[in-house]
Write an enzyme that holds these catalytic residues in place. Structure first.
Site, PDB file in Angstrom:
ATOM      1  N   GLU A 265       0.892  -1.164   0.000  1.00 37.06           N
ATOM      2  CA  GLU A 265       0.000   0.000   0.000  1.00 37.06           C
ATOM      3  C   GLU A 265       0.930   1.213   0.000  1.00 37.06           C
ATOM      4  O   GLU A 265       1.468   1.590   1.029  1.00 37.06           O
ATOM      5  CB  GLU A 265      -0.903  -0.062   1.230  1.00 37.06           C
ATOM      6  CG  GLU A 265      -2.124   0.812   1.119  1.00 37.06           C
ATOM      7  CD  GLU A 265      -1.867   2.192   1.660  1.00 37.06           C
ATOM      8  OE1 GLU A 265      -1.624   3.091   0.812  1.00 37.06           O
ATOM      9  OE2 GLU A 265      -1.883   2.386   2.876  1.00 37.06           O
ATOM     10  N   CYS A 299      -1.307   9.171   2.783  1.00 38.39           N
ATOM     11  CA  CYS A 299      -1.185   8.638   1.432  1.00 38.39           C
ATOM     12  C   CYS A 299      -2.415   9.000   0.621  1.00 38.39           C
ATOM     13  O   CYS A 299      -2.396   8.976  -0.598  1.00 38.39           O
ATOM     14  CB  CYS A 299      -0.925   7.147   1.456  1.00 38.39           C
ATOM     15  SG  CYS A 299      -2.150   6.258   2.372  1.00 38.39           S
TER      16      CYS A 299
HETATM   17  C1  UN1 Z   1      -2.306   6.380   5.076  1.00 37.86           C
HETATM   18  O1  UN1 Z   1      -2.132   7.584   4.887  1.00 37.86           O
HETATM   19  O2  UN1 Z   1      -1.353   5.566   4.967  1.00 37.86           O
HETATM   20  O3  UN1 Z   1      -8.154   7.154   4.391  1.00 37.86           O
HETATM   21  C2  UN1 Z   1      -3.568   5.795   5.547  1.00 37.86           C
HETATM   22  C3  UN1 Z   1      -7.439   7.771   5.187  1.00 37.86           C
HETATM   23  C4  UN1 Z   1      -7.068   7.089   6.472  1.00 37.86           C
HETATM   24  C5  UN1 Z   1      -5.899   6.190   6.282  1.00 37.86           C
HETATM   25  C6  UN1 Z   1      -4.725   6.768   5.572  1.00 37.86           C
HETATM   26  N1  UN1 Z   1      -8.195   6.329   6.943  1.00 37.86           N
HETATM   27  O4  UN1 Z   1      -7.047   8.898   4.978  1.00 37.86           O
END
Ligand code: UN1
Length: 512
Positions: A265, A299
């Protein structure tokens, strides 16, 4: 340290400057030395953490392998019971853990709490899942035969997590892996090791109280070299890694070289398309939180806005005035909207991205800059900025983990979707529109190419119930909800003959 932080560390069981000696794995004794956890909030050293050396790693593997022999035989609903207790513990420490996450990583206290809530949610999800690890049954082509499939635990799951979600992403993996009957070894980011230690303490306590082997949950600490021990280790059938595309390519290749499985991921370059049919109040609010929430270090952060030309100037002006209201500062102070970046390297990367995009012709609408003066001593606080830039610019194609928002204009929806998909990453995406044709086109096979596609919601802040992950350079893996659990188990197809004959499949005759 601020008094509240010391109190939270105390509650979470991290009492001294050498918490590595009390990870809940008291048999650990490492010679690799210590490294520091620094807070980007005020630059303080929070504590030193013991790094894992090769001998300790071997001891961890042994404990994990031993624990797996017991754990795989515990019925899944009972494994769920263990996860239920973990969820309850997390409810008790929510404020303290949320505060530590906020102080160690720099996200706002509200987001720290949100992260712990995400952990609690995945616990609840995993508890239910522990009674729903369903396989299919098939109709055999042979008389007197039965065919079905079942799902068995894999073994040791290696979890590599990033600094930006120092606890939630681990929990998506660990809670699901545990109900699946796996045991876990966690290598958290070396930039947020204390949040991980706090979690390890909580799990160790529940394991002790439940009289379960401690090797069900293991923690190893240090930089990428510690991660490498896992990626190259054939005793770990699955490595789940969350982080940059650069890291993911190294991990993915190392695991593939031994034909192990990896679940990746990785980076996103998430965009929101704002059409002329958007509810602009929602569009601006969605874009704002998406772009500046967690100081642009998710992310799923919104990095690009693709705006229809007839509403472009309005969107631009409204964004500018919204950005002018942002208050930057100590993330534990709830009146602030934006906290610091994780460290000064991140600040350098932010500045260099802004310079590069400007050199290519990018135009700063809301200027970038590093904050100095009282409250900003850590040197990690930066101004969220907006830059008009073309989609093909090198930096616009690249994920910079900082609050930089690129603005683009489009004429037709086809053009917008092409621009939207015209980056190497494919994690999250959104369209802001009240027009059903536009929304459905965006969600269709010819629309967004991302793992997550939203309508009238920003790109970040996904719920745990869905499968989380994305395509292309995002790595293809899916964590968290839906049927992501299947990645943590091995599938076995079983055919049983209860007849008195031995017919062969495909009608093949073989007589002697
Ligand atoms: C991440 O930034 O690795 O959807 C995860 C989102 C959060 C998770 C982000 N629930 O922004």
């Amino acid at each position: 340290l601020p008094a509240q932080i010391s109190a939270s560390l105390e509650t979470l069981g991290i009492k001294d400057q050498n918490p590595g000696s009390s990870t809940g794995q008291n048999w650990l004794n490492t010679s690799a030395g210590f490294f520091s956890s620094l807070s980007p909030v005020d630059g303080n050293k929070i504590a030193a953490v013991q790094a894992t050396d090769k001998a300790t790693y071997e001891a961890v593997i042994q404990k994990a392998e031993e624990a797996f022999l017991t754990w795989r035989k515990v019925p899944a609903p009972q494994r769920g019971e263990f996860v239920r207790k973990l969820g309850n513990e997390l409810r008790v420490v929510k404020a303290d853990l949320g505060r530590l996450v906020s102080y160690e990583m720099g996200k706002s206290y509200q987001e720290g709490l949100g992260e712990v809530q995400e952990m609690i949610d995945i616990c609840d999800f995993a508890v239910g899942l522990s009674r729903q690890l369903y396989g299919l049954t098939m109709h055999s082509e042979r008389p007197g035969h039965r065919m079905y499939e079942q799902w068995h635990p894999l073994g040791i799951v290696g979890i590599i997590s990033a600094f930006n979600f120092p606890v939630a992403v681990w929990s998506w993996n660990a809670m699901i892996a545990w109900v699946c009957g796996d045991v876990c070894i966690w290598k958290p980011s070396e930039k947020a090791p204390l949040s991980a230690l706090a979690c390890q303490h909580i799990v160790a306590k529940v394991l002790r109280e439940s009289e379960l082997p401690e090797g069900i949950s293991c923690l190893i600490n240090g930089d990428y070299k510690v991660g490498e021990m896992m990626t190259q280790d054939f005793r770990i059938p699955l490595i789940s890694a969350t982080g940059s595309t650069r890291m993911g390519k190294i991990v993915g290749q190392a695991v593939a070289a031994r034909l192990g499985r990896s679940l990746l991921e990785l980076g996103g370059n998430n965009a929101i398309i704002i059409t002329e049919n958007a509810d602009l109040d929602i569009a601006i609010r969605g874009a704002l939180f998406g772009a500046v929430g967690t100081a642009g270090q998710r992310c799923t952060t919104t990095r690009r806005l693709i705006v229809q030309e007839s509403v472009y100037d309005t969107v631009k002006e409204r964004l500018k005035s919204a950005y002018a209201k942002l208050v930057i500062g100590d993330p534990l102070d709830e009146k602030n909207h934006v906290g610091p970046l994780i460290d000064q390297d991140a600040v350098k990367a932010y500045l260099s991205a802004v310079e590069k995009v400007k050199a290519q012709g990018g135009k700063e609408l809301v200027p970038a800059g590093v904050l100095t003066g009282p409250g900003y001593e850590s040197g990690c606080y930066v101004k969220p900025c907006i830059i008009e830039a073309e989609n093909h610019f090198e930096m616009v194609q690249h994920e910079t983990f900082a609050p930089i928002l690129y603005l683009n204009k489009y004429r037709t929806l086809d053009e917008a979707i092409a621009m939207h998909n015209g980056v190497p990453q494919g994690l999250s995406s959104a369209i802001m529109t009240l027009n059903m044709r536009e929304a459905e086109a965006f969600l269709s096979a010819a629309g967004s190419d991302c793992g997550i596609a939203n309508v009238n919601i920003g790109t970040s802040g996904a719920e745990i119930g869905g499968a989380f992950g994305g395509e292309k350079e995002t790595g293809g893996g899916r964590e968290s909800g839906s049927d992501s659990w299947k990645a943590y188990m091995r599938r076995q197809t079983n055919t049983i003959n209860y007849s008195t004959a031995l017919p062969l499949a495909q009608g093949i005759r073989f007589e002697i």
